[in-house]
Design an enzyme around this catalytic site. Structure first.
Site: not given
Ligand code: TGC
Ligand code: FAD
Length: 395
Positions: A138, A144, A251, A371, A391
């Site tokens: 993703l 991010g 999560r 996450e 956001f």
């Molecule tokens: P937003 O406008 O709020 O939502 C867009 C559309 O998505 C729907 N929605 C959801 N649907 C299902 N489940 C949820 N939890 C949902 N949250 C939102 C929402 O209703 C909307 O739908 P529609 O039909 O209206 O289009 O989106 P936004 O762009 O404002 O972003 C919201 C935000 C910031 C909360 C979201 O982008 C977010 O959670 N950002 C964080 C990104 C993140 O967590 N990345 C993780 C990557 S994977 C990873 O890190 C794996 S690590 C794994 C490991 O090693 O264990």
């Molecule tokens: P950024 O989004 O650039 O954020 C930097 C700082 O800005 C943070 O402190 C954040 O809180 C702050 N910030 C950003 N936006 C805002 C806002 N609107 N308001 C206030 N503060 C804000 N991703 C995957 O898709 N798949 C995986 O398997 C995966 N595995 C991972 C494994 C590791 C070890 C790590 C470190 C990361 C992994 N990730 C994965 C990515 C992870 O989900 C992202 O690092 C995370 O979502 C944050 O994105 P970023 O690092 O680009 O930080």
């Protein structure tokens, strides 16, 4: 690493809420971890290598897709069992939990929930045993916290799609047989695609020099005109909500898992403080040390009950995204704080691989970011209680 002397801590009788099956699962995973993972984990973390030999065992104990139904090769357990398994794994190392939670919630879950029957039959049984390893793409270099801005895209090229772009920070990418990749179509709509190793133009460079999650493989996913067969598109859900739905499941697992890391730090600090003599007394006899320990078990106990309740809601299909965010944020920060305090109780010994503390602390620095970062989860709660999204700045 010294012998693993961990024992669980249950200050408020939470075990009474678990079923016999839950407790059996916990004992089974704990014993497997002590036998197969604890003896080697420190060495692998020091070498920055994932211990691939544990993959088969992870499959055997049901750590890959615990809640995936038996018809697709999973054990068909409930959500609390999933949480317990993640907690026992992260009690040993967040990287081991990462491998299992990515496979379960970010690869098997989307195939199970959004995939076709053929995709489920083709991939889920192999992922459940660990014969296949998956990853989830993703995050991108410039997207991010804001994955909705992703640039990775695919075009219809007749009998296949043509995929271009790059994903970064992807757990398991260097060892994955397949990737669930999120990309935009020509209309800008996000879809999930299954991309398999060996497809021309698909590479998975490894990320080096991490100080955190060293026993977990992290890398990139690079797509250069990759021809993806049309049957590899996940047909049953599109839009940003599709990957965000997977994140809810992952999560949730992390909320349980982080308590495991906290418990391990507390367990080690408690024992060390009772055995370490300074000024002719065990350091556990000093009020400042007791304050640290008492606050640790208080925070762990609060997190255990919050998370158990979340598990009940999840079993009933009632846990909201916002409730999951609160638990992930609270528990990871709690664990990080406990790791830092536990490091102090261990004195200089706390910085060595003789104890798991520093490894947990460094791992948790990733867990607090991936996450959804600590602050993003705070904003999710803020939006939920005020009805106003903070956001995005209004232009
Ligand atoms: P937003 O406008 O709020 O939502 C867009 C559309 O998505 C729907 N929605 C959801 N649907 C299902 N489940 C949820 N939890 C949902 N949250 C939102 C929402 O209703 C909307 O739908 P529609 O039909 O209206 O289009 O989106 P936004 O762009 O404002 O972003 C919201 C935000 C910031 C909360 C979201 O982008 C977010 O959670 N950002 C964080 C990104 C993140 O967590 N990345 C993780 C990557 S994977 C990873 O890190 C794996 S690590 C794994 C490991 O090693 O264990
Ligand atoms: P950024 O989004 O650039 O954020 C930097 C700082 O800005 C943070 O402190 C954040 O809180 C702050 N910030 C950003 N936006 C805002 C806002 N609107 N308001 C206030 N503060 C804000 N991703 C995957 O898709 N798949 C995986 O398997 C995966 N595995 C991972 C494994 C590791 C070890 C790590 C470190 C990361 C992994 N990730 C994965 C990515 C992870 O989900 C992202 O690092 C995370 O979502 C944050 O994105 P970023 O690092 O680009 O930080």
């Amino acid at each position: 690493m010294a012998t693993d002397r961990y024992q669980g801590h249950d200050y408020y009788g939470l075990d009474d809420m678990f079923t016999e099956e839950h407790l059996l699962i916990r004992d089974t995973v704990r014993n497997w971890v002590k036998k197969e993972v604890s003896p080697i984990i420190e060495d692998y973390a020091q070498r920055a290598e994932f211990p691939r030999q544990i993959v088969k065992g992870l499959g055997e104990i049901g750590a890959f897709g615990p809640y995936i139904p038996e018809e697709y090769g999973g054990p068909g357990l409930d959500q609390i069992s999933y949480g317990i398994i993640m907690q026992e794994l992260e009690r040993c190392d967040s990287g081991v939990r990462s491998a299992a939670s990515v496979q379960s919630s970010l690869v098997m879950y989307p195939i199970w929930q959004y995939g076709s029957e053929e995709q489920k039959q083709k991939y889920l049984p192999g992922l459940a045993t660990g014969e296949l390893i998956g990853c989830f793409g993703l995050t991108e270099p410039d997207h991010g916290s804001n994955p909705g801005g992703m640039l990775t895209n695919f075009k219809d090229a007749g009998d296949h799609y043509l995929l271009n772009g790059a994903k970064m920070w992807i757990t398991n990418s260097p060892i994955a047989d397949l990737a669930v990749v999120w990309a935009k179509n020509e209309e800008g709509r996000i879809h999930g695609l299954i991309v398999t190793r060996g497809m021309e133009g698909f590479t998975t460079p490894k990320t080096h020099d991490k100080w955190s999650l060293r026993a977990s493989e992290t890398g990139e996913l690079v797509f250069n005109n990759v021809k993806v067969p049309k049957e590899n598109l996940l047909p049953n859900k599109s839009g940003l909500g599709a990957p965000l739905g997977c994140l809810d499941s992952a999560r949730y697992g992390i909320a349980w898992g982080a308590i495991g890391a906290a418990l391990d730090c507390y367990d080690s600090a408690l024992r060390y403080s009772q055995e370490r003599i300074q000024f002719d007394q065990p350091i556990a006899s000093y009020q400042l040390v007791q304050k640290k320990l008492a606050e640790m078990i208080t925070e762990i106990t609060k997190a255990q009950w919050l998370t158990w309740r979340l598990g009940v809601l999840k079993n009933e299909g009632r846990a909201t995204t916002q409730q999951i965010s609160m638990a992930k944020r609270n528990n990871v920060q709690m664990a990080l704080q406990i790791a830092r305090e536990a490091r102090q109780i261990h004195g200089a010994m706390g910085i060595t691989g003789e104890y798991p503390i520093m490894r947990h602390m460094m791992n948790l620095e990733s867990v607090v970011t991936y996450e959804g970062t600590h602050d993003i989860h705070l904003l999710i709660t803020g939006m939920d209680i005020t009805g106003i999204s903070a956001f995005k700045k209004s232009k």
